[in-house]
Design a protein around this motif. Structure first.
Motif, PDB file in Angstrom:
ATOM      1  N   SER A   1       0.818  -1.210   0.000  1.00  0.00           N
ATOM      2  CA  SER A   1       0.000   0.000   0.000  1.00  0.00           C
ATOM      3  C   SER A   1       0.854   1.263   0.000  1.00  0.00           C
ATOM      4  O   SER A   1       0.409   2.319  -0.469  1.00  0.00           O
ATOM      5  CB  SER A   1      -0.925   0.014   1.217  1.00  0.00           C
ATOM      6  OG  SER A   1      -0.183   0.135   2.432  1.00  0.00           O
ATOM      7  N   GLU A   2       2.078   1.177   0.505  1.00  0.00           N
ATOM      8  CA  GLU A   2       2.958   2.340   0.570  1.00  0.00           C
ATOM      9  C   GLU A   2       3.880   2.454  -0.631  1.00  0.00           C
ATOM     10  O   GLU A   2       4.322   3.544  -0.959  1.00  0.00           O
ATOM     11  CB  GLU A   2       3.802   2.270   1.853  1.00  0.00           C
ATOM     12  CG  GLU A   2       3.012   2.405   3.140  1.00  0.00           C
ATOM     13  CD  GLU A   2       2.408   3.786   3.311  1.00  0.00           C
ATOM     14  OE1 GLU A   2       3.043   4.768   2.876  1.00  0.00           O
ATOM     15  OE2 GLU A   2       1.302   3.883   3.864  1.00  0.00           O
ATOM     16  N   LEU A   3       4.181   1.338  -1.276  1.00  0.00           N
ATOM     17  CA  LEU A   3       5.138   1.346  -2.380  1.00  0.00           C
ATOM     18  C   LEU A   3       4.448   0.865  -3.656  1.00  0.00           C
ATOM     19  O   LEU A   3       4.194  -0.339  -3.813  1.00  0.00           O
ATOM     20  CB  LEU A   3       6.337   0.450  -2.060  1.00  0.00           C
ATOM     21  CG  LEU A   3       7.113   0.790  -0.777  1.00  0.00           C
ATOM     22  CD1 LEU A   3       8.193  -0.245  -0.522  1.00  0.00           C
ATOM     23  CD2 LEU A   3       7.710   2.190  -0.872  1.00  0.00           C
ATOM     24  N   PRO A   4       4.113   1.755  -4.558  1.00  0.00           N
ATOM     25  CA  PRO A   4       3.423   1.352  -5.798  1.00  0.00           C
ATOM     26  C   PRO A   4       4.193   0.302  -6.600  1.00  0.00           C
ATOM     27  O   PRO A   4       3.587  -0.588  -7.199  1.00  0.00           O
ATOM     28  CB  PRO A   4       3.309   2.663  -6.579  1.00  0.00           C
ATOM     29  CG  PRO A   4       3.356   3.730  -5.524  1.00  0.00           C
ATOM     30  CD  PRO A   4       4.282   3.216  -4.468  1.00  0.00           C
ATOM     31  N   LEU A   5       5.529   0.406  -6.619  1.00  0.00           N
ATOM     32  CA  LEU A   5       6.321  -0.566  -7.368  1.00  0.00           C
ATOM     33  C   LEU A   5       6.152  -1.960  -6.782  1.00  0.00           C
ATOM     34  O   LEU A   5       5.978  -2.946  -7.519  1.00  0.00           O
ATOM     35  CB  LEU A   5       7.794  -0.152  -7.361  1.00  0.00           C
ATOM     36  CG  LEU A   5       8.744  -1.060  -8.160  1.00  0.00           C
ATOM     37  CD1 LEU A   5       8.351  -1.050  -9.628  1.00  0.00           C
ATOM     38  CD2 LEU A   5      10.183  -0.593  -7.978  1.00  0.00           C
ATOM     39  N   ALA A   6       6.166  -2.061  -5.436  1.00  0.00           N
ATOM     40  CA  ALA A   6       5.956  -3.360  -4.788  1.00  0.00           C
ATOM     41  C   ALA A   6       4.548  -3.877  -5.060  1.00  0.00           C
ATOM     42  O   ALA A   6       4.349  -5.080  -5.251  1.00  0.00           O
ATOM     43  CB  ALA A   6       6.197  -3.233  -3.279  1.00  0.00           C
ATOM     44  N   ARG A   7       3.564  -2.972  -5.086  1.00  0.00           N
ATOM     45  CA  ARG A   7       2.186  -3.394  -5.355  1.00  0.00           C
ATOM     46  C   ARG A   7       2.061  -3.988  -6.752  1.00  0.00           C
ATOM     47  O   ARG A   7       1.430  -5.034  -6.935  1.00  0.00           O
ATOM     48  CB  ARG A   7       1.245  -2.206  -5.189  1.00  0.00           C
ATOM     49  CG  ARG A   7      -0.206  -2.546  -5.450  1.00  0.00           C
ATOM     50  CD  ARG A   7      -1.133  -1.442  -4.995  1.00  0.00           C
ATOM     51  NE  ARG A   7      -0.924  -0.191  -5.713  1.00  0.00           N
ATOM     52  CZ  ARG A   7      -0.364   0.896  -5.189  1.00  0.00           C
ATOM     53  NH1 ARG A   7       0.055   0.897  -3.937  1.00  0.00           N
ATOM     54  NH2 ARG A   7      -0.230   1.995  -5.908  1.00  0.00           N
ATOM     55  N   ARG A   8       2.672  -3.344  -7.733  1.00  0.00           N
ATOM     56  CA  ARG A   8       2.578  -3.848  -9.102  1.00  0.00           C
ATOM     57  C   ARG A   8       3.312  -5.168  -9.269  1.00  0.00           C
ATOM     58  O   ARG A   8       2.951  -5.977 -10.135  1.00  0.00           O
ATOM     59  CB  ARG A   8       3.123  -2.814 -10.075  1.00  0.00           C
ATOM     60  CG  ARG A   8       2.231  -1.576 -10.222  1.00  0.00           C
ATOM     61  CD  ARG A   8       2.660  -0.736 -11.410  1.00  0.00           C
ATOM     62  NE  ARG A   8       3.969  -0.127 -11.188  1.00  0.00           N
ATOM     63  CZ  ARG A   8       4.150   1.068 -10.636  1.00  0.00           C
ATOM     64  NH1 ARG A   8       3.106   1.775 -10.227  1.00  0.00           N
ATOM     65  NH2 ARG A   8       5.359   1.563 -10.485  1.00  0.00           N
ATOM     66  N   ALA A   9       4.328  -5.399  -8.432  1.00  0.00           N
ATOM     67  CA  ALA A   9       5.090  -6.646  -8.543  1.00  0.00           C
ATOM     68  C   ALA A   9       4.443  -7.787  -7.768  1.00  0.00           C
ATOM     69  O   ALA A   9       4.453  -8.940  -8.219  1.00  0.00           O
ATOM     70  CB  ALA A   9       6.517  -6.419  -8.029  1.00  0.00           C
ATOM     71  N   ILE A  10       3.860  -7.485  -6.608  1.00  0.00           N
ATOM     72  CA  ILE A  10       3.420  -8.535  -5.692  1.00  0.00           C
ATOM     73  C   ILE A  10       1.959  -8.922  -5.881  1.00  0.00           C
ATOM     74  O   ILE A  10       1.609 -10.109  -5.879  1.00  0.00           O
ATOM     75  CB  ILE A  10       3.670  -8.096  -4.236  1.00  0.00           C
ATOM     76  CG1 ILE A  10       5.174  -7.979  -3.985  1.00  0.00           C
ATOM     77  CG2 ILE A  10       3.048  -9.080  -3.250  1.00  0.00           C
ATOM     78  CD1 ILE A  10       5.518  -7.398  -2.628  1.00  0.00           C
ATOM     79  N   MET A  11       1.061  -7.946  -6.054  1.00  0.00           N
ATOM     80  CA  MET A  11      -0.364  -8.249  -6.050  1.00  0.00           C
ATOM     81  C   MET A  11      -0.793  -9.194  -7.182  1.00  0.00           C
ATOM     82  O   MET A  11      -1.606 -10.099  -6.933  1.00  0.00           O
ATOM     83  CB  MET A  11      -1.176  -6.958  -6.091  1.00  0.00           C
ATOM     84  CG  MET A  11      -1.053  -6.119  -4.829  1.00  0.00           C
ATOM     85  SD  MET A  11      -1.441  -7.043  -3.317  1.00  0.00           S
ATOM     86  CE  MET A  11      -3.192  -7.309  -3.528  1.00  0.00           C
ATOM     87  N   PRO A  12      -0.297  -9.047  -8.417  1.00  0.00           N
ATOM     88  CA  PRO A  12      -0.696 -10.039  -9.435  1.00  0.00           C
ATOM     89  C   PRO A  12      -0.281 -11.454  -9.073  1.00  0.00           C
ATOM     90  O   PRO A  12      -1.030 -12.410  -9.295  1.00  0.00           O
ATOM     91  CB  PRO A  12       0.026  -9.546 -10.699  1.00  0.00           C
ATOM     92  CG  PRO A  12       0.241  -8.092 -10.469  1.00  0.00           C
ATOM     93  CD  PRO A  12       0.502  -7.954  -9.003  1.00  0.00           C
ATOM     94  N   VAL A  13       0.919 -11.588  -8.496  1.00  0.00           N
ATOM     95  CA  VAL A  13       1.373 -12.914  -8.078  1.00  0.00           C
ATOM     96  C   VAL A  13       0.502 -13.440  -6.938  1.00  0.00           C
ATOM     97  O   VAL A  13       0.137 -14.623  -6.897  1.00  0.00           O
ATOM     98  CB  VAL A  13       2.855 -12.861  -7.652  1.00  0.00           C
ATOM     99  CG1 VAL A  13       3.318 -14.224  -7.153  1.00  0.00           C
ATOM    100  CG2 VAL A  13       3.726 -12.405  -8.814  1.00  0.00           C
ATOM    101  N   ALA A  14       0.126 -12.561  -6.002  1.00  0.00           N
ATOM    102  CA  ALA A  14      -0.713 -12.976  -4.878  1.00  0.00           C
ATOM    103  C   ALA A  14      -2.077 -13.453  -5.354  1.00  0.00           C
ATOM    104  O   ALA A  14      -2.620 -14.446  -4.835  1.00  0.00           O
ATOM    105  CB  ALA A  14      -0.874 -11.813  -3.896  1.00  0.00           C
ATOM    106  N   VAL A  15      -2.645 -12.764  -6.347  1.00  0.00           N
ATOM    107  CA  VAL A  15      -3.947 -13.167  -6.873  1.00  0.00           C
ATOM    108  C   VAL A  15      -3.863 -14.537  -7.531  1.00  0.00           C
ATOM    109  O   VAL A  15      -4.747 -15.391  -7.353  1.00  0.00           O
ATOM    110  CB  VAL A  15      -4.468 -12.111  -7.864  1.00  0.00           C
ATOM    111  CG1 VAL A  15      -5.723 -12.612  -8.569  1.00  0.00           C
ATOM    112  CG2 VAL A  15      -4.761 -10.809  -7.142  1.00  0.00           C
ATOM    113  N   VAL A  16      -2.799 -14.780  -8.283  1.00  0.00           N
ATOM    114  CA  VAL A  16      -2.628 -16.085  -8.934  1.00  0.00           C
ATOM    115  C   VAL A  16      -2.443 -17.184  -7.886  1.00  0.00           C
ATOM    116  O   VAL A  16      -3.071 -18.258  -7.962  1.00  0.00           O
ATOM    117  CB  VAL A  16      -1.431 -16.053  -9.905  1.00  0.00           C
ATOM    118  CG1 VAL A  16      -1.125 -17.459 -10.427  1.00  0.00           C
ATOM    119  CG2 VAL A  16      -1.723 -15.116 -11.069  1.00  0.00           C
TER     120      VAL A  16
END
Length: 257
Positions: free
Chosen positions: A84-99
């Motif tokens: 939530s604080e780092l947009p770059l981490a969000r773009r890297a982590i959230m798609p993997v988390a959803v999968v």
């Protein structure tokens, strides 16, 4: 007056009627499919004969569920703050988390046994993984769902990122946290049972009880253990609901029930 609303028939009568309907349906189902459903009196006899047996095994399963949920919640909450604080981490982590959230994690139970050995650890890891993704997605959404006008007010006061997180983002995410807990508390019980069924180790637990009873074709014991699990899950969900109403008195979700 609302404190005593459960005394009114309109509050408890629908549940009683539903339980009666289910009991009647079970009765006829047991007569039609005796190899699937034992008579309710036999299930009740199993529960009455040795309630301590079910209590001991329920406590084992509950310990695995709560401990695994605690591990998963802590890891998911910290990662939700990061994304939530780092947009770059969000773009890297959230798609993997959803999968990964739709991946059948029970398939990795044998791998966990190889990695962590026999005993309770593989079960805790499996429960934590099952609970991890719903918490991560809900908490990350709650932390980012702060209304922009409120953010602007804090920024005009030169609030630091930590102050925004502590005083604005985390309180705003609490309804999402409780929504996640309402999902993962019962899910943690299911995860503990699945772990007991698929990861070798302890000889105790309701999952092990179901597995052994099934191998002996002891249907009353199987359904008695399933009934205890259902009650356990319902009580955990009730606990979360009560705590939510106490904590979120300022929010619509806490007053709606």
């Amino acid at each position: 007056m609302s404190r005593w609303r459960w005394l009114r028939p309109a509050y408890w009568l629908p549940l009683v009627v539903m339980l009666v309907v289910l009991g009647v349906g079970w009765h006829f189902g047991a007569r039609r499919w005796p190899y699937l459903l034992p008579p309710l009196r036999e299930v009740g006899t199993e529960l009455r004969q040795d309630p301590g047996f079910f209590l001991r095994n329920a406590l084992v399963t509950l310990r695995e569920a709560v401990a695994g949920l605690g591990i998963g919640f802590g890891a998911a909450f910290l990662l939700a703050v990061v994304v939530s604080e780092l947009p770059l981490a969000r773009r890297a982590i959230m798609p993997v988390a959803v999968v990964l959230s739709v991946t059948p994690l029970v398939a990795i139970a044998p791998v966990l046994v190889v990695a962590f050995g026999f005993g309770i650890m593989p079960k805790l890891v499996l429960v934590a993984l099952i609970c991890f993704f719903p918490i991560l997605i809900n908490v990350a959404t709650g932390l980012r769902a702060v209304p922009e006008p409120m953010l602007q007010v804090y920024r005009t006061m030169h609030a630091s990122r930590w102050e925004l997180l502590r005083h604005l983002r985390v309180p705003n995410a609490l309804p999402y946290v409780f929504a996640a807990l309402q999902i993962v508390f019962p899910l943690s019980v299911i995860g503990a049972v699945v772990a007991e069924l698929s990861a070798a180790g302890y000889a105790d637990g309701l999952g092990t009880t179901i597995q052994v009873a099934s191998s002996r074709n002891n249907l009353p014991l199987v359904w008695a253990a399933i009934g205890v699990l259902a009650v356990m899950g319902a009580l955990l969900l009730l606990l979360v609901t009560v705590v939510e109403r106490r904590v979120l008195t300022w929010h619509d979700s806490g007053r709606a029930r």
